[in-house]
Design a protein around this motif. Structure first.
Motif: not given
Length: 304
Positions: A10, A32-35, A54-56, A78, A294
């Motif tokens: 991370i 830029w965030a995945d979370g 990219r957000l999940r 999401v 994630l």
């Protein structure tokens, strides 16, 4: 943050100031965030979600999540999570603190002492209301409302409540379920513990406040928008009700100037969950949701 920083997979970016993010900071971070671990004050709308390819997962650092557009999140797959089951006790403590503060006029008394105006004990000096034997009307006997009711029972108060369904704790609390008009008519204290929905927004307006006893107090640790604040200011100004104690406001952090001039209202700055142990637990819950998603698993506390 320390837990996430120790995870080699991370990359953590943090708002290092003890405040909510600006809109530009949110946009920059979401790109830029995945979370994301968000605050109740962060508006997570469709426009923001659209800049986050990219957000999940969005983990809201709160029980409430009316700051997030769930429809837009669903469309983009999401996961949205919250932090239930860890702040009810702290919020119930604050609710009782607010009730005691307004009913026993503690803030007024503190101000008089600090101003050097305390001239000694007198029979009618700053008289308030006993809680023992009074009726507490709870709007929403969920987790927080139940914790408040348990405390109120220890103070010797009777409990009535209104909710869409019979509460499973009603028998234990000897709580009587009634419709809102009857609750307002019978209660010496009315306390809000409902979520903010289309149904509850503005649910207490001029007509509802007028239905309360002139000796009654109103406590709100739920959401500011559940009350018509202009109507409440007028009710307090004209002494249509005895007083109010508020921890939440419509349009936070802005508070209507009309409240500031009134002595019969106690104003707290959204402190419901502001106990160290509670806030740490909320952080752990939020992190567990982020890591679960994630890492390809199922979030423990999804709300969508």
């Amino acid at each position: 943050m320390e837990i996430l920083e120790r995870d080699p997979h991370i990359e953590l970016r943090v708002n290092s100031e003890d405040r909510g993010c600006t809109r530009d900071e949110l946009v920059s971070g979401f790109q830029w965030a995945d979370g994301a671990l968000t605050m109740l004050s962060d508006k997570i709308d469709r426009e923001l979600l659209e800049v986050a390819p990219r957000l999940r997962v969005v983990a809201n650092y709160a029980v409430g999540y009316n700051n997030i557009d769930l429809t837009a999140a669903n469309e983009r797959h999401v996961v949205v999570t919250n932090t239930p089951h860890c702040l009810a006790e702290a919020t119930a403590d604050l609710t009782m603190g607010l009730l005691l503060a307004v009913a026993r006029r503690l803030v007024e008394g503190d101000g008089l002492v600090r101003a050097g105006l305390f001239k000694g004990w007198a029979p009618e000096f700053l008289l308030g209301m006993d809680l023992h034997g009074k009726t507490l009307g709870i709007i929403g006997l969920g987790e927080i409302g139940t914790c408040v009711a348990r405390r109120a029972r220890a103070f010797g108060m009777r409990i009535v409540y209104c909710a869409r369904h019979e509460a499973p704790t009603a028998s234990e609390l000897q709580a009587e379920r009634v419709e809102l008009p009857e609750l307002l008519r019978r209660s010496d204290v009315v306390s809000l513990h409902c979520p903010l929905t289309a149904e509850t927004k503005g649910m207490l307006g001029a007509a509802q406040l007028a239905a309360m006893k002139p000796t009654a107090y109103l406590i709100n640790t739920a959401r500011g928008a559940c009350i018509d604040e202009n109507a409440l200011i007028e009710a307090l100004r004209t002494h249509a009700i005895a007083g109010a104690a508020l921890d939440v406001y419509d349009g936070e952090p802005n508070v209507k100037a009309g409240f500031m001039a009134l002595k019969n209202v106690v104003l707290a700055p959204h402190l419901g969950s502001a106990a160290t142990e509670t806030r740490v637990t909320m952080g752990h819950v939020a992190i567990s949701n982020i890591l679960a998603v994630l890492n390809g698993g199922i979030a423990p506390n999804p709300v969508n």
